[in-house]
Design a protein around this motif. Structure first.
Motif, mmCIF file in Angstrom:
data_model
loop_
_atom_site.group_PDB
_atom_site.id
_atom_site.type_symbol
_atom_site.label_atom_id
_atom_site.label_comp_id
_atom_site.label_asym_id
_atom_site.label_seq_id
_atom_site.Cartn_x
_atom_site.Cartn_y
_atom_site.Cartn_z
ATOM 1 N N ALA A 106 54.754 -76.565 -135.021
ATOM 2 C CA ALA A 106 54.513 -75.767 -136.222
ATOM 3 C C ALA A 106 55.213 -74.408 -136.123
ATOM 4 C CB ALA A 106 53.012 -75.574 -136.415
ATOM 5 N N LEU A 107 55.131 -73.646 -137.198
ATOM 6 C CA LEU A 107 55.669 -72.286 -137.233
ATOM 7 C C LEU A 107 54.577 -71.341 -137.699
ATOM 8 C CD1 LEU A 107 59.109 -72.981 -138.966
ATOM 9 C CD2 LEU A 107 58.732 -72.421 -136.560
ATOM 10 N N ASP A 108 54.804 -70.077 -137.438
ATOM 11 C CA ASP A 108 53.908 -69.019 -137.887
ATOM 12 C C ASP A 108 54.749 -68.030 -138.682
ATOM 13 O OD1 ASP A 108 51.379 -67.878 -138.014
ATOM 14 O OD2 ASP A 108 51.648 -66.693 -136.196
ATOM 15 N N ALA A 109 54.335 -67.736 -139.907
ATOM 16 C CA ALA A 109 55.009 -66.705 -140.696
ATOM 17 C C ALA A 109 54.270 -65.394 -140.440
ATOM 18 C CB ALA A 109 54.988 -67.046 -142.176
ATOM 19 N N ILE A 110 54.968 -64.437 -139.843
ATOM 20 C CA ILE A 110 54.375 -63.125 -139.602
ATOM 21 C C ILE A 110 54.798 -62.230 -140.762
ATOM 22 C CG2 ILE A 110 54.221 -61.147 -138.064
ATOM 23 C CD1 ILE A 110 54.925 -63.054 -135.767
ATOM 24 N N VAL A 111 53.819 -61.856 -141.565
ATOM 25 C CA VAL A 111 54.063 -61.027 -142.747
ATOM 26 C C VAL A 111 53.648 -59.606 -142.409
ATOM 27 C CG1 VAL A 111 53.505 -60.673 -145.174
ATOM 28 C CG2 VAL A 111 53.589 -63.002 -144.253
ATOM 29 N N ALA A 112 54.617 -58.695 -142.446
ATOM 30 C CA ALA A 112 54.347 -57.276 -142.179
ATOM 31 C C ALA A 112 54.670 -56.499 -143.446
ATOM 32 C CB ALA A 112 55.193 -56.777 -141.020
ATOM 33 N N SER A 113 53.671 -55.840 -144.002
ATOM 34 C CA SER A 113 53.847 -55.092 -145.241
ATOM 35 C C SER A 113 53.391 -53.658 -145.048
ATOM 36 C CB SER A 113 53.051 -55.735 -146.374
ATOM 37 O OG SER A 113 53.492 -57.052 -146.596
ATOM 38 N N ARG A 114 54.059 -52.755 -145.757
ATOM 39 C CA ARG A 114 53.734 -51.327 -145.649
ATOM 40 C C ARG A 114 53.694 -50.720 -147.043
ATOM 41 N NH1 ARG A 114 57.969 -47.334 -143.023
ATOM 42 N NH2 ARG A 114 59.071 -48.347 -144.691
ATOM 43 N N VAL A 115 52.617 -50.027 -147.339
ATOM 44 C CA VAL A 115 52.473 -49.292 -148.598
ATOM 45 C C VAL A 115 52.672 -47.819 -148.270
ATOM 46 C CG1 VAL A 115 50.901 -48.659 -150.471
ATOM 47 C CG2 VAL A 115 50.917 -51.012 -149.585
ATOM 48 N N ARG A 116 53.536 -47.162 -149.059
ATOM 49 C CA ARG A 116 53.859 -45.755 -148.808
ATOM 50 C C ARG A 116 53.156 -44.855 -149.814
ATOM 51 N NH1 ARG A 116 58.678 -48.333 -148.234
ATOM 52 N NH2 ARG A 116 59.406 -47.625 -150.249
ATOM 53 N N GLY B 26 53.555 -44.147 -144.536
ATOM 54 C CA GLY B 26 53.215 -45.547 -144.766
ATOM 55 C C GLY B 26 52.011 -46.012 -143.983
ATOM 56 N N VAL B 27 51.299 -46.958 -144.570
ATOM 57 C CA VAL B 27 50.186 -47.631 -143.915
ATOM 58 C C VAL B 27 50.518 -49.119 -143.944
ATOM 59 C CG1 VAL B 27 47.722 -48.126 -143.977
ATOM 60 C CG2 VAL B 27 48.541 -45.864 -144.645
ATOM 61 N N ALA B 28 50.443 -49.761 -142.778
ATOM 62 C CA ALA B 28 50.900 -51.145 -142.654
ATOM 63 C C ALA B 28 49.748 -52.112 -142.431
ATOM 64 C CB ALA B 28 51.894 -51.254 -141.496
ATOM 65 N N ALA B 29 50.041 -53.386 -142.741
ATOM 66 C CA ALA B 29 49.125 -54.490 -142.462
ATOM 67 C C ALA B 29 49.971 -55.698 -142.076
ATOM 68 C CB ALA B 29 48.264 -54.808 -143.675
ATOM 69 N N VAL B 30 49.419 -56.536 -141.223
ATOM 70 C CA VAL B 30 50.122 -57.733 -140.760
ATOM 71 C C VAL B 30 49.210 -58.939 -140.943
ATOM 72 C CG1 VAL B 30 51.151 -58.880 -138.750
ATOM 73 C CG2 VAL B 30 51.445 -56.416 -139.063
ATOM 74 N N ALA B 31 49.803 -60.058 -141.375
ATOM 75 C CA ALA B 31 49.062 -61.318 -141.499
ATOM 76 C C ALA B 31 49.890 -62.433 -140.878
ATOM 77 C CB ALA B 31 48.766 -61.620 -142.956
ATOM 78 N N HIS B 32 49.211 -63.416 -140.311
ATOM 79 C CA HIS B 32 49.860 -64.601 -139.748
ATOM 80 C C HIS B 32 49.477 -65.786 -140.633
ATOM 81 C CE1 HIS B 32 51.050 -62.853 -135.786
ATOM 82 N NE2 HIS B 32 50.185 -61.947 -136.210
ATOM 83 N N ILE B 33 50.486 -66.444 -141.195
ATOM 84 C CA ILE B 33 50.247 -67.564 -142.093
ATOM 85 C C ILE B 33 50.909 -68.802 -141.488
ATOM 86 C CG2 ILE B 33 50.564 -68.443 -144.433
ATOM 87 C CD1 ILE B 33 50.831 -65.444 -145.296
ATOM 88 N N PRO B 34 50.145 -69.885 -141.274
ATOM 89 C CA PRO B 34 50.743 -71.098 -140.710
ATOM 90 C C PRO B 34 51.792 -71.691 -141.652
ATOM 91 C CG PRO B 34 48.337 -71.199 -140.635
ATOM 92 C CD PRO B 34 48.706 -70.015 -141.478
ATOM 93 N N VAL B 35 52.864 -72.219 -141.052
ATOM 94 C CA VAL B 35 53.897 -72.934 -141.799
ATOM 95 C C VAL B 35 54.035 -74.299 -141.134
ATOM 96 C CG1 VAL B 35 56.334 -73.002 -142.469
ATOM 97 C CG2 VAL B 35 55.105 -70.815 -142.425
#
Length: 186
Positions: A146-156, A162-171
């Motif tokens: 499988a794969l893991d999508a690492i989503v890193a987002s930052r709101v400025r 900026g303040v960031a958040a990270v999520a791991h979504i299975p692919v």
């Protein structure tokens, strides 16, 4: 005073007016510098907004887009409306390991997968403090499992901080996984 190991501890309270930046503390015995400690004085400003990344579906697969929301809200008040947001999505190898099948392996050790970035986008949160991103999962992926999508987002914030958040979504690049169990395992 020093302890049995010849170590002495001490505490220095810095005044409120201490200059920010790099500083050095020298320990001098007689005319010799016998120790040096480098430190920084910085102002601490706590985050004023909270950022969250939430997938629209529990997993993604080639041919079906990876969709997720980036949500920003002020800690004390309204949504973080109309703030700038940037996001990156990186695919990394993962291992398919379903519960109840711990004695099995679902990976092909002869295959390799190099992590790769599949999205790098900027946008703006809406009036409710939300921005939906949709990312196409590339077709033809052939990782070992499988794969893991690492989503890193930052709101400025307005000032650019900026303040960031990270999520791991299975692919799941495969429609099904073949599991192998070693002989001798129950």
């Amino acid at each position: 005073t020093s302890g049995d190991g010849g170590i002495a501890s001490f505490k220095i309270d810095l005044p409120q007016y201490a200059r920010t930046g790099r500083h050095r503390l020298d320990v001098i015995a007689g005319t010799d510098v016998i120790g040096t400690y480098n430190f920084q004085v910085e102002e601490f400003v706590p985050d004023r907004i909270k950022v969250e990344v939430k997938a629209k579906k529990p997993y993604a697969a080639p041919g079906s887009d990876l969709a997720y929301d980036v949500r920003g809200a002020y800690l004390f008040g309204p949504p973080a409306a109309n703030l700038n947001v940037d996001t990156r999505v990186r695919l990394v190898p993962s291992t398919f390991a379903p519960e109840g099948f711990e004695a099995f392996t679902f990976a092909n050790a002869e295959r390799k997968f190099d992590p790769r970035e599949i999205e790098n986008e900027e946008g703006q949160l809406d009036a409710a403090g939300v921005k939906t991103f949709t990312v196409a999962v590339p077709p033809g992926l052939q990782p070992p499992s499988a794969l893991d999508a690492i989503v890193a987002s930052r709101v400025r914030e307005e000032g650019g901080r900026g303040v960031a958040a990270v999520a791991h979504i299975p692919v799941h690049p495969w429609p099904y996984y073949l599991g192998l169990r070693r002989t001798g395992n129950p």
